[in-house]
Design a protein around this motif. Structure first.
Motif, PDB file in Angstrom:
ATOM      1  N   LYS A  10     -27.477  73.554  83.772  1.00 33.07           N
ATOM      2  CA  LYS A  10     -28.302  72.349  83.875  1.00 33.07           C
ATOM      3  C   LYS A  10     -27.774  71.431  84.976  1.00 33.07           C
ATOM      4  CE  LYS A  10     -31.322  72.974  80.536  1.00 33.07           C
ATOM      5  NZ  LYS A  10     -32.773  73.120  80.818  1.00 33.07           N
ATOM      6  N   ALA A  11     -26.454  71.301  85.050  1.00 32.24           N
ATOM      7  CA  ALA A  11     -25.859  70.462  86.095  1.00 32.24           C
ATOM      8  C   ALA A  11     -26.197  71.009  87.476  1.00 32.24           C
ATOM      9  CB  ALA A  11     -24.348  70.383  85.907  1.00 32.24           C
ATOM     10  N   ALA A  12     -26.154  72.332  87.623  1.00 28.40           N
ATOM     11  CA  ALA A  12     -26.477  72.956  88.906  1.00 28.40           C
ATOM     12  C   ALA A  12     -27.949  72.760  89.261  1.00 28.40           C
ATOM     13  CB  ALA A  12     -26.136  74.442  88.865  1.00 28.40           C
ATOM     14  N   GLU A  13     -28.815  72.778  88.258  1.00 29.05           N
ATOM     15  CA  GLU A  13     -30.239  72.547  88.508  1.00 29.05           C
ATOM     16  C   GLU A  13     -30.485  71.131  89.019  1.00 29.05           C
ATOM     17  OE1 GLU A  13     -32.212  73.399  84.860  1.00 29.05           O
ATOM     18  OE2 GLU A  13     -31.857  75.565  84.971  1.00 29.05           O
ATOM     19  N   LEU A  14     -29.739  70.177  88.478  1.00 30.43           N
ATOM     20  CA  LEU A  14     -29.908  68.787  88.887  1.00 30.43           C
ATOM     21  C   LEU A  14     -29.287  68.514  90.252  1.00 30.43           C
ATOM     22  CD1 LEU A  14     -29.222  66.978  85.495  1.00 30.43           C
ATOM     23  CD2 LEU A  14     -31.364  66.954  86.771  1.00 30.43           C
ATOM     24  N   GLU A  15     -28.172  69.173  90.543  1.00 24.95           N
ATOM     25  CA  GLU A  15     -27.471  68.943  91.809  1.00 24.95           C
ATOM     26  C   GLU A  15     -27.133  70.287  92.449  1.00 24.95           C
ATOM     27  OE1 GLU A  15     -24.116  66.418  91.131  1.00 24.95           O
ATOM     28  OE2 GLU A  15     -25.349  64.715  90.507  1.00 24.95           O
ATOM     29  N   PRO A  16     -28.118  70.966  93.015  1.00 22.11           N
ATOM     30  CA  PRO A  16     -27.895  72.315  93.552  1.00 22.11           C
ATOM     31  C   PRO A  16     -26.941  72.365  94.736  1.00 22.11           C
ATOM     32  CG  PRO A  16     -30.085  71.504  94.110  1.00 22.11           C
ATOM     33  CD  PRO A  16     -29.522  70.541  93.119  1.00 22.11           C
ATOM     34  N   GLN A  17     -26.657  71.223  95.368  1.00 19.92           N
ATOM     35  CA  GLN A  17     -25.725  71.205  96.494  1.00 19.92           C
ATOM     36  C   GLN A  17     -24.312  70.815  96.071  1.00 19.92           C
ATOM     37  OE1 GLN A  17     -26.686  72.426  99.477  1.00 19.92           O
ATOM     38  NE2 GLN A  17     -28.541  72.838  98.295  1.00 19.92           N
ATOM     39  N   ASN A  18     -24.113  70.634  94.787  1.00 22.32           N
ATOM     40  CA  ASN A  18     -22.792  70.297  94.251  1.00 22.32           C
ATOM     41  C   ASN A  18     -22.077  71.599  93.883  1.00 22.32           C
ATOM     42  OD1 ASN A  18     -20.559  69.390  92.844  1.00 22.32           O
ATOM     43  ND2 ASN A  18     -21.690  67.963  91.550  1.00 22.32           N
ATOM     44  N   TYR A  19     -20.938  71.843  94.493  1.00 24.09           N
ATOM     45  CA  TYR A  19     -20.213  73.095  94.268  1.00 24.09           C
ATOM     46  C   TYR A  19     -19.542  73.172  92.902  1.00 24.09           C
ATOM     47  CZ  TYR A  19     -16.163  70.209  95.543  1.00 24.09           C
ATOM     48  OH  TYR A  19     -15.208  69.225  95.592  1.00 24.09           O
ATOM     49  N   LEU A  20     -19.314  72.026  92.264  1.00 26.44           N
ATOM     50  CA  LEU A  20     -18.515  72.010  91.042  1.00 26.44           C
ATOM     51  C   LEU A  20     -19.164  72.727  89.853  1.00 26.44           C
ATOM     52  CD1 LEU A  20     -17.151  68.376  91.318  1.00 26.44           C
ATOM     53  CD2 LEU A  20     -15.993  70.495  91.904  1.00 26.44           C
ATOM     54  N   PRO A  21     -20.462  72.553  89.594  1.00 30.56           N
ATOM     55  CA  PRO A  21     -21.047  73.300  88.470  1.00 30.56           C
ATOM     56  C   PRO A  21     -20.947  74.815  88.647  1.00 30.56           C
ATOM     57  CG  PRO A  21     -22.497  71.502  89.122  1.00 30.56           C
ATOM     58  CD  PRO A  21     -21.430  71.599  90.176  1.00 30.56           C
ATOM     59  N   TYR A  22     -21.079  75.291  89.882  1.00 32.15           N
ATOM     60  CA  TYR A  22     -20.979  76.729  90.129  1.00 32.15           C
ATOM     61  C   TYR A  22     -19.555  77.218  89.878  1.00 32.15           C
ATOM     62  CZ  TYR A  22     -25.498  76.073  92.392  1.00 32.15           C
ATOM     63  OH  TYR A  22     -26.806  75.754  92.643  1.00 32.15           O
ATOM     64  N   TYR A  23     -18.587  76.425  90.330  1.00 28.04           N
ATOM     65  CA  TYR A  23     -17.194  76.800  90.107  1.00 28.04           C
ATOM     66  C   TYR A  23     -16.876  76.867  88.618  1.00 28.04           C
ATOM     67  CZ  TYR A  23     -12.157  76.233  89.695  1.00 28.04           C
ATOM     68  OH  TYR A  23     -10.844  76.384  89.330  1.00 28.04           O
ATOM     69  N   ASN A  24     -17.271  75.837  87.876  1.00 27.77           N
ATOM     70  CA  ASN A  24     -16.995  75.830  86.440  1.00 27.77           C
ATOM     71  C   ASN A  24     -17.733  76.955  85.723  1.00 27.77           C
ATOM     72  OD1 ASN A  24     -15.265  73.691  86.550  1.00 27.77           O
ATOM     73  ND2 ASN A  24     -16.441  72.366  85.214  1.00 27.77           N
ATOM     74  N   ARG A  25     -18.970  77.197  86.143  1.00 24.39           N
ATOM     75  CA  ARG A  25     -19.727  78.279  85.510  1.00 24.39           C
ATOM     76  C   ARG A  25     -19.073  79.623  85.808  1.00 24.39           C
ATOM     77  NH1 ARG A  25     -26.082  78.864  86.736  1.00 24.39           N
ATOM     78  NH2 ARG A  25     -25.259  79.805  88.652  1.00 24.39           N
ATOM     79  N   GLY A  26     -18.517  79.760  87.011  1.00 24.08           N
ATOM     80  CA  GLY A  26     -17.782  80.981  87.333  1.00 24.08           C
ATOM     81  C   GLY A  26     -16.610  81.199  86.396  1.00 24.08           C
ATOM     82  N   ASN A  27     -15.892  80.118  86.064  1.00 23.55           N
ATOM     83  CA  ASN A  27     -14.785  80.230  85.111  1.00 23.55           C
ATOM     84  C   ASN A  27     -15.278  80.713  83.751  1.00 23.55           C
ATOM     85  OD1 ASN A  27     -12.982  79.302  87.018  1.00 23.55           O
ATOM     86  ND2 ASN A  27     -12.895  77.220  86.222  1.00 23.55           N
ATOM     87  N   ALA A  28     -16.405  80.153  83.309  1.00 23.06           N
ATOM     88  CA  ALA A  28     -16.938  80.538  81.999  1.00 23.06           C
ATOM     89  C   ALA A  28     -17.389  81.997  81.998  1.00 23.06           C
ATOM     90  CB  ALA A  28     -18.096  79.619  81.614  1.00 23.06           C
ATOM     91  N   TYR A  29     -18.047  82.418  83.076  1.00 19.92           N
ATOM     92  CA  TYR A  29     -18.451  83.821  83.172  1.00 19.92           C
ATOM     93  C   TYR A  29     -17.228  84.734  83.155  1.00 19.92           C
ATOM     94  CZ  TYR A  29     -23.443  83.146  84.262  1.00 19.92           C
ATOM     95  OH  TYR A  29     -24.784  82.858  84.200  1.00 19.92           O
ATOM     96  N   ASP A  30     -16.183  84.331  83.855  1.00 23.74           N
ATOM     97  CA  ASP A  30     -14.981  85.160  83.896  1.00 23.74           C
ATOM     98  C   ASP A  30     -14.367  85.289  82.505  1.00 23.74           C
ATOM     99  OD1 ASP A  30     -12.895  86.449  85.834  1.00 23.74           O
ATOM    100  OD2 ASP A  30     -11.724  85.237  84.445  1.00 23.74           O
ATOM    101  N   GLU A  31     -14.375  84.202  81.753  1.00 26.52           N
ATOM    102  CA  GLU A  31     -13.831  84.251  80.396  1.00 26.52           C
ATOM    103  C   GLU A  31     -14.638  85.205  79.516  1.00 26.52           C
ATOM    104  OE1 GLU A  31     -11.126  83.119  79.384  1.00 26.52           O
ATOM    105  OE2 GLU A  31     -10.535  81.499  80.730  1.00 26.52           O
ATOM    106  N   GLN A  32     -15.901  85.385  79.834  1.00 30.69           N
ATOM    107  CA  GLN A  32     -16.749  86.316  79.083  1.00 30.69           C
ATOM    108  C   GLN A  32     -16.625  87.748  79.597  1.00 30.69           C
ATOM    109  OE1 GLN A  32     -20.740  84.605  79.382  1.00 30.69           O
ATOM    110  NE2 GLN A  32     -20.542  83.793  77.312  1.00 30.69           N
TER     111      GLN A  32
END
Length: 232
Positions: free
Chosen positions: A83-105
């Motif tokens: 949702k954060a990435a949808e609101l701010e698609p040019q913000n790198y931070l939601p993608y980075y955090n989501r990458g961490n969550a995907y890696d944990e899975q």
């Protein structure tokens, strides 16, 4: 040689993975990104209200995602970061955090894609290179991992963990001198990190230098680290 380094890969790799939550983006990073976006507004344009989804801002989705992440509720964290990435698609931070969550899975392809997106948006974000390097290492893609750790070091020369993890990757390629140099550099940057001494002890032992291996083992134990093996 191979038997010794198996312990380095199997036991020490857990240490590398456990470093990742400490690198999770905090709110200071988010504020920097938001400030950058605000600075891009022209002086003649009145600041517009923050865009929301269901009344929540990207900042709020990020904060909630971090709470879920800390509680190991990775599916819920993913939804918030998305949702954060949808609101701010040019913000790198939601993608980075989501990458961490995907890696944990264990979803390494998706994790790498998100780390790469974060890097595309902010090529100077060393944490994204570092964590992508960890994911590559777990996939035994050591050349790609080394390239990412090297870039993280270039951007943040004090990143002792990047030296340590690059040393692990070098050891798996049987580049023991390079591994030894990286573990030594990691120690020089953080002499109180017992894990680095335990790592270096394995290399010394594998090279037949028992005296130096034993010294590093004693130092690791003194600093409270577990030995990866005992040189005998």
């Amino acid at each position: 040689m191979k038997r010794n380094l198996f312990y380095l890969a199997a036991a020490d790799f857990t240490e590398a993975v456990e470093l990742k939550p400490d690198d999770k983006v905090d709110q200071d990073d988010l504020k920097v990104a938001l400030a950058r976006q605000q600075n891009n507004q022209t002086a003649a344009t009145a600041p517009s209200p923050q865009i929301t989804i269901s009344g929540k801002t990207a900042d709020e989705y990020m904060q909630q995602g971090n709470v879920y992440y800390d509680n190991k509720q990775y599916a819920e964290a993913l939804a918030e970061y998305t949702k954060a990435a949808e609101l701010e698609p040019q913000n790198y931070l939601p993608y980075y955090n989501r990458g961490n969550a995907y890696d944990e899975q264990g979803k390494s392809d998706l994790a790498i894609a998100d780390y790469t997106k974060a890097i595309d948006l902010n090529p100077r974000y060393d944490k994204a290179y570092y964590n992508r390097g960890i994911t590559y290492t777990k996939r035994n893609n050591y050349d790609l991992a080394i390239a990412d750790y090297t870039k993280a070091i270039e951007l943040n020369p004090q990143h002792y963990n990047a030296y340590g993890n690059r040393g692990i990757a070098y050891s798996q390629q049987e580049k023991y001198d390079l591994a030894l140099a990286d573990f030594s550099k990691s120690i020089s940057l953080k002499p109180t990190d017992g894990v680095s001494y335990a790592r270096r002890a394995v290399i010394y032992c594998a090279q037949g230098n028992k005296e130096l291996a034993v010294l590093d083992e004693k130092k690791a134990i003194f600093l409270g680290a577990k030995l990866l093996m005992k040189c005998e």
